[in-house]
Design a protein around this motif. Structure first.
Motif, PDB file in Angstrom:
ATOM      1  N   THR A 138       0.856  -1.184   0.000  1.00 11.36           N
ATOM      2  CA  THR A 138       0.000   0.000   0.000  1.00 11.36           C
ATOM      3  C   THR A 138       0.894   1.237   0.000  1.00 11.36           C
ATOM      4  N   LEU A 139       0.293   2.393  -0.005  1.00  9.79           N
ATOM      5  CA  LEU A 139       1.028   3.651  -0.132  1.00  9.79           C
ATOM      6  C   LEU A 139       2.132   3.825   0.905  1.00  9.79           C
ATOM      7  N   GLU A 140       1.809   3.687   2.171  1.00  6.49           N
ATOM      8  CA  GLU A 140       2.767   4.010   3.223  1.00  6.49           C
ATOM      9  C   GLU A 140       4.021   3.136   3.191  1.00  6.49           C
ATOM     10  N   LYS A 154      12.701  11.863   9.214  1.00  4.13           N
ATOM     11  CA  LYS A 154      12.931  13.312   9.099  1.00  4.13           C
ATOM     12  C   LYS A 154      11.663  14.020   8.617  1.00  4.13           C
ATOM     13  N   ILE A 155      11.032  13.490   7.595  1.00  9.15           N
ATOM     14  CA  ILE A 155       9.819  14.087   7.029  1.00  9.15           C
ATOM     15  C   ILE A 155       8.685  14.094   8.052  1.00  9.15           C
ATOM     16  N   LEU A 156       8.538  12.985   8.770  1.00 10.76           N
ATOM     17  CA  LEU A 156       7.409  12.829   9.692  1.00 10.76           C
ATOM     18  C   LEU A 156       7.715  13.314  11.107  1.00 10.76           C
ATOM     19  N   ASN A 157       8.978  13.753  11.323  1.00 10.39           N
ATOM     20  CA  ASN A 157       9.416  14.205  12.636  1.00 10.39           C
ATOM     21  C   ASN A 157       9.231  13.096  13.676  1.00 10.39           C
ATOM     22  N   THR A 158       9.711  11.906  13.324  1.00  9.67           N
ATOM     23  CA  THR A 158       9.641  10.743  14.204  1.00  9.67           C
ATOM     24  C   THR A 158      11.046  10.190  14.398  1.00  9.67           C
ATOM     25  N   HIS A 167       6.129   1.582   9.915  1.00  7.96           N
ATOM     26  CA  HIS A 167       4.950   1.081   9.199  1.00  7.96           C
ATOM     27  C   HIS A 167       3.715   1.134  10.094  1.00  7.96           C
ATOM     28  N   ARG A 168       3.859   0.670  11.339  1.00  6.60           N
ATOM     29  CA  ARG A 168       2.722   0.679  12.270  1.00  6.60           C
ATOM     30  C   ARG A 168       2.229   2.112  12.480  1.00  6.60           C
ATOM     31  N   TYR A 169       3.158   3.022  12.736  1.00  7.89           N
ATOM     32  CA  TYR A 169       2.798   4.425  12.954  1.00  7.89           C
ATOM     33  C   TYR A 169       2.067   4.996  11.731  1.00  7.89           C
ATOM     34  N   MET A 170       2.611   4.761  10.557  1.00 12.00           N
ATOM     35  CA  MET A 170       2.016   5.323   9.341  1.00 12.00           C
ATOM     36  C   MET A 170       0.654   4.695   9.046  1.00 12.00           C
ATOM     37  N   LYS A 171       0.506   3.411   9.302  1.00  9.86           N
ATOM     38  CA  LYS A 171      -0.778   2.737   9.086  1.00  9.86           C
ATOM     39  C   LYS A 171      -1.850   3.335   9.988  1.00  9.86           C
ATOM     40  N   ASN A 172      -1.478   3.645  11.232  1.00  4.50           N
ATOM     41  CA  ASN A 172      -2.435   4.171  12.201  1.00  4.50           C
ATOM     42  C   ASN A 172      -2.646   5.674  12.095  1.00  4.50           C
ATOM     43  N   ASN A 173      -1.826   6.356  11.289  1.00  7.29           N
ATOM     44  CA  ASN A 173      -1.901   7.821  11.165  1.00  7.29           C
ATOM     45  C   ASN A 173      -1.785   8.248   9.709  1.00  7.29           C
ATOM     46  N   ALA A 178       0.405  11.793   5.620  1.00  7.97           N
ATOM     47  CA  ALA A 178       0.288  12.362   4.269  1.00  7.97           C
ATOM     48  C   ALA A 178       0.358  13.883   4.322  1.00  7.97           C
ATOM     49  N   LEU A 179      -0.265  14.481   5.322  1.00  6.05           N
ATOM     50  CA  LEU A 179      -0.224  15.938   5.454  1.00  6.05           C
ATOM     51  C   LEU A 179       1.198  16.412   5.752  1.00  6.05           C
ATOM     52  N   LYS A 180       1.905  15.701   6.632  1.00  8.26           N
ATOM     53  CA  LYS A 180       3.299  16.065   6.918  1.00  8.26           C
ATOM     54  C   LYS A 180       4.154  15.968   5.659  1.00  8.26           C
ATOM     55  N   LEU A 181       3.935  14.927   4.893  1.00  5.64           N
ATOM     56  CA  LEU A 181       4.667  14.768   3.635  1.00  5.64           C
ATOM     57  C   LEU A 181       4.326  15.906   2.670  1.00  5.64           C
ATOM     58  N   PHE A 182       3.060  16.223   2.568  1.00  6.84           N
ATOM     59  CA  PHE A 182       2.614  17.290   1.672  1.00  6.84           C
ATOM     60  C   PHE A 182       3.243  18.631   2.053  1.00  6.84           C
TER      61      PHE A 182
END
Length: 192
Positions: A138-140, A154-158, A167-173, A178-182
């Motif tokens: 999938t996307l993430e 770095k992008i997600l500030n994690t 993966h778990r964090y991105m799946k749940n958020n 996506a907004l942080k990436l944008f």
């Protein structure tokens, strides 16, 4: 009235203006969800001097799982349309789903974009109280694969230590990521 009866009925029932957006835009990019919409817009901006797709008459429309309904409109209007979809681990199923628009049936105004590569791993997730295999297709997870753990942190500030934790964090958020990436403005070397 030229649409199939089921597609016509589908569009009569759905709320909002997505049908009108599809009809009026110069070109369309169809995606599944809100997160996909933000990521596709960011990718477009990175390739087009920070211009949003809509500035070029391209409407990015989140259609859920109704791609084929919207493609029926695109086909009738011969509207330049791109579908951006996950393979969900079964490329053959995607080819079957879009067989009317692929290979010998391809139309010069409709393009289906899907990763042919099937990724897998050992990560497990809880879903409705049951443990199941994580979907790496999938996307993430594809974003993590293309950009790497360090760049995505770095992008997600994690500060995740493993890709599977990320993966778990991105799946749940999904939407938040996506907004942080944008909104992220740096371009990383090697990142997509």
């Amino acid at each position: 009235n030229d649409l199939s009866k089921s597609t016509k009925r589908f569009f009569e029932k759905i709320p909002g203006y997505d049908t009108l957006r599809m009809i009026l835009c110069k070109k369309a990019i169809l995606v599944e969800g809100d997160a996909d919409e933000l990521v596709v817009q960011k990718a477009y901006m990175m390739k087009n001097n920070n211009r949003l797709p809509i500035e070029d008459g391209i409407d990015v429309i989140s259609v859920g799982t109704s791609f084929l309904r919207f493609l029926e409109i695109a086909d009738k209007l011969e509207k330049n349309t791109v579908v951006v979809t996950d393979n969900d681990g079964n490329y053959e199923a995607i080819c079957k789903k879009y067989e009317k628009y692929l290979f010998e049936n391809a139309k010069n105004y409709i393009k289906i974009c899907v990763d042919k590569q099937i990724d897998s791993g050992n990560f497990k997730v809880q879903d409705k109280g049951k443990e199941k295999d994580f979907n790496y297709n999938t996307l993430e997870p594809k974003l993590v694969k293309e950009n790497g753990l360090e760049n995505m942190n770095k992008i997600l500030n994690t500060k995740y230590k493993t890709e599977d934790e990320l993966h778990r964090y991105m799946k749940n958020n999904k939407s938040e990521c996506a907004l942080k990436l944008f909104l992220y403005n740096e371009v990383s070397e090697g990142g997509q």
